[in-house]
Design a protein around this motif. Sequence first.
Motif, PDB file in Angstrom:
ATOM      1  N   LEU A 213    -114.242  48.556 -60.294  1.00 15.34           N
ATOM      2  CA  LEU A 213    -115.575  48.925 -59.602  1.00 15.34           C
ATOM      3  C   LEU A 213    -116.156  47.660 -58.952  1.00 15.34           C
ATOM      4  O   LEU A 213    -116.278  47.556 -57.806  1.00 15.34           O
ATOM      5  N   ARG A 214    -115.826  46.322 -59.648  1.00 18.01           N
ATOM      6  CA  ARG A 214    -116.292  45.017 -58.814  1.00 18.01           C
ATOM      7  C   ARG A 214    -115.433  44.875 -57.517  1.00 18.01           C
ATOM      8  O   ARG A 214    -115.663  44.582 -56.483  1.00 18.01           O
ATOM      9  N   ALA A 215    -113.935  45.324 -57.851  1.00 18.37           N
ATOM     10  CA  ALA A 215    -113.112  44.887 -56.642  1.00 18.37           C
ATOM     11  C   ALA A 215    -113.331  45.814 -55.727  1.00 18.37           C
ATOM     12  O   ALA A 215    -113.316  45.582 -54.536  1.00 18.37           O
ATOM     13  N   ALA A 216    -113.612  47.072 -55.941  1.00 17.43           N
ATOM     14  CA  ALA A 216    -113.932  48.080 -54.818  1.00 17.43           C
ATOM     15  C   ALA A 216    -115.185  47.760 -53.910  1.00 17.43           C
ATOM     16  O   ALA A 216    -115.309  47.846 -52.847  1.00 17.43           O
TER      17      ALA A 216
ATOM     18  N   ASN B  54    -103.083  53.171 -62.174  1.00 17.36           N
ATOM     19  CA  ASN B  54    -103.856  52.700 -63.392  1.00 17.36           C
ATOM     20  C   ASN B  54    -105.332  52.206 -63.116  1.00 17.36           C
ATOM     21  O   ASN B  54    -106.334  52.804 -63.891  1.00 17.36           O
ATOM     22  N   ASP B  55    -105.680  51.535 -62.166  1.00 17.71           N
ATOM     23  CA  ASP B  55    -106.912  51.191 -61.509  1.00 17.71           C
ATOM     24  C   ASP B  55    -107.711  52.692 -61.153  1.00 17.71           C
ATOM     25  O   ASP B  55    -108.883  52.612 -61.525  1.00 17.71           O
ATOM     26  N   ARG B  56    -106.924  53.426 -60.528  1.00 19.18           N
ATOM     27  CA  ARG B  56    -107.592  54.723 -60.185  1.00 19.18           C
ATOM     28  C   ARG B  56    -108.080  55.422 -61.362  1.00 19.18           C
ATOM     29  O   ARG B  56    -109.029  56.013 -61.464  1.00 19.18           O
ATOM     30  N   PHE B  57    -107.337  55.326 -62.362  1.00 19.82           N
ATOM     31  CA  PHE B  57    -107.708  56.059 -63.526  1.00 19.82           C
ATOM     32  C   PHE B  57    -109.013  55.568 -64.181  1.00 19.82           C
ATOM     33  O   PHE B  57    -109.754  56.250 -64.625  1.00 19.82           O
ATOM     34  N   HIS B  58    -109.064  54.259 -64.112  1.00 24.25           N
ATOM     35  CA  HIS B  58    -110.435  53.689 -64.734  1.00 24.25           C
ATOM     36  C   HIS B  58    -111.494  53.894 -63.862  1.00 24.25           C
ATOM     37  O   HIS B  58    -112.700  53.978 -64.141  1.00 24.25           O
ATOM     38  N   ALA B  59    -111.157  53.667 -62.605  1.00 18.57           N
ATOM     39  CA  ALA B  59    -112.123  54.084 -61.525  1.00 18.57           C
ATOM     40  C   ALA B  59    -113.085  55.520 -61.654  1.00 18.57           C
ATOM     41  O   ALA B  59    -114.100  55.827 -61.653  1.00 18.57           O
ATOM     42  N   THR B  60    -111.939  56.365 -61.940  1.00 16.16           N
ATOM     43  CA  THR B  60    -112.348  57.655 -62.113  1.00 16.16           C
ATOM     44  C   THR B  60    -113.451  57.918 -63.272  1.00 16.16           C
ATOM     45  O   THR B  60    -114.253  58.588 -63.130  1.00 16.16           O
ATOM     46  N   ALA B  61    -113.158  57.222 -64.233  1.00 23.20           N
ATOM     47  CA  ALA B  61    -114.271  57.165 -65.411  1.00 23.20           C
ATOM     48  C   ALA B  61    -115.545  56.757 -65.053  1.00 23.20           C
ATOM     49  O   ALA B  61    -116.495  57.288 -65.515  1.00 23.20           O
TER      50      ALA B  61
ATOM     51  N   THR C  60    -111.237  48.227 -72.344  1.00 21.49           N
ATOM     52  CA  THR C  60    -111.372  49.283 -71.230  1.00 21.49           C
ATOM     53  C   THR C  60    -112.531  49.216 -70.633  1.00 21.49           C
ATOM     54  O   THR C  60    -112.388  49.681 -69.303  1.00 21.49           O
ATOM     55  N   LEU C  61    -113.506  49.029 -71.148  1.00 25.05           N
ATOM     56  CA  LEU C  61    -114.938  48.937 -70.337  1.00 25.05           C
ATOM     57  C   LEU C  61    -114.810  47.692 -69.374  1.00 25.05           C
ATOM     58  O   LEU C  61    -115.282  48.009 -68.141  1.00 25.05           O
ATOM     59  N   ARG C  62    -114.226  46.549 -69.695  1.00 21.47           N
ATOM     60  CA  ARG C  62    -114.206  45.656 -68.926  1.00 21.47           C
ATOM     61  C   ARG C  62    -113.308  46.159 -67.667  1.00 21.47           C
ATOM     62  O   ARG C  62    -113.396  45.633 -66.414  1.00 21.47           O
ATOM     63  N   LYS C  63    -112.163  46.739 -68.060  1.00 22.71           N
ATOM     64  CA  LYS C  63    -111.103  46.808 -66.932  1.00 22.71           C
ATOM     65  C   LYS C  63    -111.732  48.142 -65.974  1.00 22.71           C
ATOM     66  O   LYS C  63    -111.612  47.893 -64.682  1.00 22.71           O
ATOM     67  N   ARG C  64    -112.579  48.851 -66.430  1.00 23.63           N
ATOM     68  CA  ARG C  64    -113.462  50.026 -65.566  1.00 23.63           C
ATOM     69  C   ARG C  64    -114.432  49.205 -64.628  1.00 23.63           C
ATOM     70  O   ARG C  64    -114.376  49.507 -63.427  1.00 23.63           O
ATOM     71  N   LEU C  65    -114.979  48.294 -65.282  1.00 20.91           N
ATOM     72  CA  LEU C  65    -116.183  47.558 -64.494  1.00 20.91           C
ATOM     73  C   LEU C  65    -115.367  46.600 -63.563  1.00 20.91           C
ATOM     74  O   LEU C  65    -115.692  46.413 -62.290  1.00 20.91           O
TER      75      LEU C  65
END
Length: 262
Positions: free
Chosen positions: A75-78, A29-36, A67-72
């Motif tokens: 990114l923050r975790a990475a 799920n996290d990878r999906f958001h990171a891809t975006a 969804t934006l918060r999840k994507r960011l």
Amino acid sequence: DELAGRRTVTINNIVDAYFEQSEAIWKDNDRFHATAICKVFGRAGVEAITQQALKNYCATADVSVGTLRKRLSTLRAALNWAAKQEIIERAPFVWLPPAPPPRDRRLTRAEFERLDEAAKRTPHLRLFLWLARFTAARAGALLDLRWDRLDFDRRVIDLGGAGRQKGRGRVPMHPDLAFALILAREAAEPPYDVEFAGSKVSSIRKAFRRACERAGLGEDVSPHVLRHTAASWMAEAGVRMSELAAVLGHRDRRTHERVYAK
């Protein structure tokens, strides 16, 4: 070490390395958001991650604030991981848009029955509804579910996960769901449970929205509402909070209890 020695480290490099070492059950799920997010910032270095750049991105992205918060957040975790590994000197500040007010939409049993009836003409959607109803899993996890993750002998569904968190991805297979899955498997083309014309279904939203319209359900009903609905029905049925948190894969039990304890 190889990554740290490169002359220019891009966001793509960092995200790829981050997921290579991740064992989280929500990794897909996290990878999906990171891809975006990488579609916009992936080729740039960490210097591109500024508050203004992130605000501009959020202002033009055609997705929800959640969804934006999840994507960011992904990114923050990475970036934080990369800083700890000394791949980058320090992690830039990752701005998040303010959280929206919590939604409390759940389907009544009558509403779910109408939705289920409306999905009869769309078999892959109906199977998705039943999986969501009896597992409380996220839509992405259900669309990624493969037949080889179903143990009909033990009545267990493996939704994913690896390493020390592997067991947290397993949920019991309700007898009614087992019957629906057995019927679906006879007509299915492996490897994915939810498939259309032999191919994996990448998004269920359009079919779900059409079924909602036929069922007389409004725009406030999304695939994610099924997750809240299933969890609420489990809580009403007497499932303990600790067990429900494990099934849902919630990282913070306090957040879980705040949403479902009532």
